[in-house]
Design a protein around this motif. Structure first.
Motif, mmCIF file in Angstrom:
data_model
loop_
_atom_site.group_PDB
_atom_site.id
_atom_site.type_symbol
_atom_site.label_atom_id
_atom_site.label_comp_id
_atom_site.label_asym_id
_atom_site.label_seq_id
_atom_site.Cartn_x
_atom_site.Cartn_y
_atom_site.Cartn_z
ATOM 1 N N LEU A 1 0.819 -1.213 0.000
ATOM 2 C CA LEU A 1 0.000 0.000 0.000
ATOM 3 C C LEU A 1 0.853 1.264 0.000
ATOM 4 N N VAL A 2 1.941 1.267 0.771
ATOM 5 C CA VAL A 2 2.843 2.424 0.784
ATOM 6 C C VAL A 2 3.436 2.629 -0.611
ATOM 7 N N THR A 3 3.856 1.537 -1.234
ATOM 8 C CA THR A 3 4.424 1.627 -2.582
ATOM 9 C C THR A 3 3.415 2.203 -3.573
ATOM 10 N N TYR A 4 2.191 1.662 -3.563
ATOM 11 C CA TYR A 4 1.154 2.155 -4.476
ATOM 12 C C TYR A 4 0.863 3.635 -4.217
ATOM 13 N N ALA A 5 0.721 3.998 -2.942
ATOM 14 C CA ALA A 5 0.421 5.394 -2.607
ATOM 15 C C ALA A 5 1.531 6.317 -3.099
ATOM 16 N N ASN A 6 2.780 5.907 -2.918
ATOM 17 C CA ASN A 6 3.893 6.721 -3.408
ATOM 18 C C ASN A 6 3.880 6.834 -4.923
ATOM 19 N N LEU A 7 3.639 5.729 -5.612
ATOM 20 C CA LEU A 7 3.627 5.754 -7.078
ATOM 21 C C LEU A 7 2.508 6.629 -7.639
ATOM 22 N N MET A 8 1.399 6.708 -6.910
ATOM 23 C CA MET A 8 0.276 7.538 -7.360
ATOM 24 C C MET A 8 0.328 8.942 -6.764
ATOM 25 N N GLU A 9 1.398 9.210 -6.014
ATOM 26 C CA GLU A 9 1.622 10.511 -5.384
ATOM 27 C C GLU A 9 0.512 10.896 -4.412
ATOM 28 N N HIS A 10 0.028 9.914 -3.690
ATOM 29 C CA HIS A 10 -0.893 10.157 -2.579
ATOM 30 C C HIS A 10 -0.032 10.335 -1.328
ATOM 31 N N LYS A 11 0.535 11.513 -1.180
ATOM 32 C CA LYS A 11 1.536 11.743 -0.136
ATOM 33 C C LYS A 11 0.990 11.532 1.273
ATOM 34 N N GLU A 12 -0.182 12.073 1.568
ATOM 35 C CA GLU A 12 -0.748 11.912 2.909
ATOM 36 C C GLU A 12 -1.033 10.439 3.200
ATOM 37 N N ALA A 13 -1.616 9.755 2.226
ATOM 38 C CA ALA A 13 -1.912 8.328 2.393
ATOM 39 C C ALA A 13 -0.620 7.551 2.625
ATOM 40 N N ALA A 14 0.412 7.854 1.848
ATOM 41 C CA ALA A 14 1.689 7.149 1.978
ATOM 42 C C ALA A 14 2.278 7.347 3.376
ATOM 43 N N GLU A 15 2.221 8.567 3.887
ATOM 44 C CA GLU A 15 2.764 8.842 5.227
ATOM 45 C C GLU A 15 1.989 8.079 6.299
ATOM 46 N N LEU A 16 0.666 8.102 6.216
ATOM 47 C CA LEU A 16 -0.160 7.406 7.201
ATOM 48 C C LEU A 16 0.078 5.898 7.143
ATOM 49 N N LEU A 17 0.109 5.360 5.942
ATOM 50 C CA LEU A 17 0.320 3.920 5.775
ATOM 51 C C LEU A 17 1.714 3.507 6.230
ATOM 52 N N ASN A 18 2.693 4.347 5.953
ATOM 53 C CA ASN A 18 4.062 4.028 6.375
ATOM 54 C C ASN A 18 4.192 4.041 7.895
ATOM 55 N N GLN A 19 3.468 4.925 8.547
ATOM 56 C CA GLN A 19 3.481 4.951 10.015
ATOM 57 C C GLN A 19 2.975 3.611 10.557
ATOM 58 N N THR A 20 1.902 3.109 9.985
ATOM 59 C CA THR A 20 1.368 1.817 10.417
ATOM 60 C C THR A 20 2.344 0.698 10.076
ATOM 61 N N LEU A 21 2.933 0.741 8.892
ATOM 62 C CA LEU A 21 3.913 -0.272 8.498
ATOM 63 C C LEU A 21 5.039 -0.352 9.531
ATOM 64 N N GLU A 22 5.558 0.782 9.949
ATOM 65 C CA GLU A 22 6.648 0.793 10.931
ATOM 66 C C GLU A 22 6.188 0.220 12.267
ATOM 67 N N GLU A 23 4.960 0.511 12.661
ATOM 68 C CA GLU A 23 4.436 -0.046 13.912
ATOM 69 C C GLU A 23 4.276 -1.561 13.817
ATOM 70 N N GLU A 24 3.863 -2.052 12.662
ATOM 71 C CA GLU A 24 3.736 -3.505 12.473
ATOM 72 C C GLU A 24 5.109 -4.171 12.555
ATOM 73 N N LYS A 25 6.112 -3.551 11.969
ATOM 74 C CA LYS A 25 7.475 -4.090 12.049
ATOM 75 C C LYS A 25 7.969 -4.101 13.489
ATOM 76 N N ASP A 26 7.662 -3.034 14.232
ATOM 77 C CA ASP A 26 8.064 -2.970 15.642
ATOM 78 C C ASP A 26 7.389 -4.080 16.448
ATOM 79 N N THR A 27 6.115 -4.331 16.179
ATOM 80 C CA THR A 27 5.393 -5.390 16.883
ATOM 81 C C THR A 27 6.020 -6.740 16.580
ATOM 82 N N ASP A 28 6.357 -6.975 15.324
ATOM 83 C CA ASP A 28 6.999 -8.235 14.944
ATOM 84 C C ASP A 28 8.326 -8.397 15.690
ATOM 85 N N ALA A 29 9.115 -7.338 15.763
ATOM 86 C CA ALA A 29 10.400 -7.390 16.477
ATOM 87 C C ALA A 29 10.186 -7.655 17.969
ATOM 88 N N LYS A 30 9.155 -7.040 18.533
ATOM 89 C CA LYS A 30 8.855 -7.249 19.951
ATOM 90 C C LYS A 30 8.465 -8.704 20.204
#
Length: 171
Positions: free
Chosen positions: A129-158
């Motif tokens: 989703l972050v990739t698609y949002a970036n490719l379509m230049e949905h900047k706000e969507a990309a930022e919001l989705l990337n924030q969630t992506l990072e939280e999911e990665k943190d949860t996996d590491a935890k």
């Protein structure tokens, strides 16, 4: 699929738009389904650290749902979920684990395994989703989705940390 945006004609990589919307609806369903699964997994965890991790991720998942609603709004769409068959299957597997393993130590290790499968599905979904949002230049969507992506990665590491320090080692 019906036209799902007013500004689609001016969008870079507009060919990805329908896929983006479909994936957004899928992950919204996944997050909603996960809320129920996390409650049950927390109730079955014997280690306090694992139970706390599940409870914290429950709160975080509620935030992910709210953030997804913001993503939908940022691309002029109403937040509507579609049935996520993958999350249903992952949670059904977690249910099986909870029914089949009674030993607390083994159950905790199995719960971590099930939870990490869920996290990896979410990481893959949000990564796309972050990739698609970036490719379509949905900047706000990309930022919001990337924030969630990072939280999911943190949860996996935890979860990995809990597994290696507590659940998968003999006490």
């Amino acid at each position: 699929m019906a036209n799902t945006s007013k500004n689609k004609q001016n969008m870079p990589n507009a060919h990805l738009h329908e896929l983006f919307v479909d994936e957004l609806r899928d992950v919204l369903s996944a997050e909603k389904l996960l809320l129920k699964g996390l409650k049950k997994m927390a109730s079955k965890a014997s280690r306090e650290g694992l139970r706390t991790a599940f409870e914290e991720h429950y709160v975080q998942t509620e935030q992910h749902i709210e953030r997804l609603k913001q993503v939908f709004a940022s691309v002029d769409l109403s937040a509507r979920a579609k049935k996520c068959k993958a999350m249903e299957a992952l949670l059904a597997e977690a249910e099986d684990i909870m029914e089949n393993f009674e030993d607390a130590e083994v159950l905790d290790a199995a719960l971590i395994s099930a939870a990490q499968k869920v996290e990896h599905y979410e990481i893959a979904s949000y990564g796309c989703l972050v990739t698609y949002a970036n490719l379509m230049e949905h900047k706000e969507a990309a930022e919001l989705l990337n924030q969630t992506l990072e939280e999911e990665k943190d949860t996996d590491a935890k979860l990995t940390e809990i597994a290696m320090e507590e659940a998968n080692v003999a006490q």
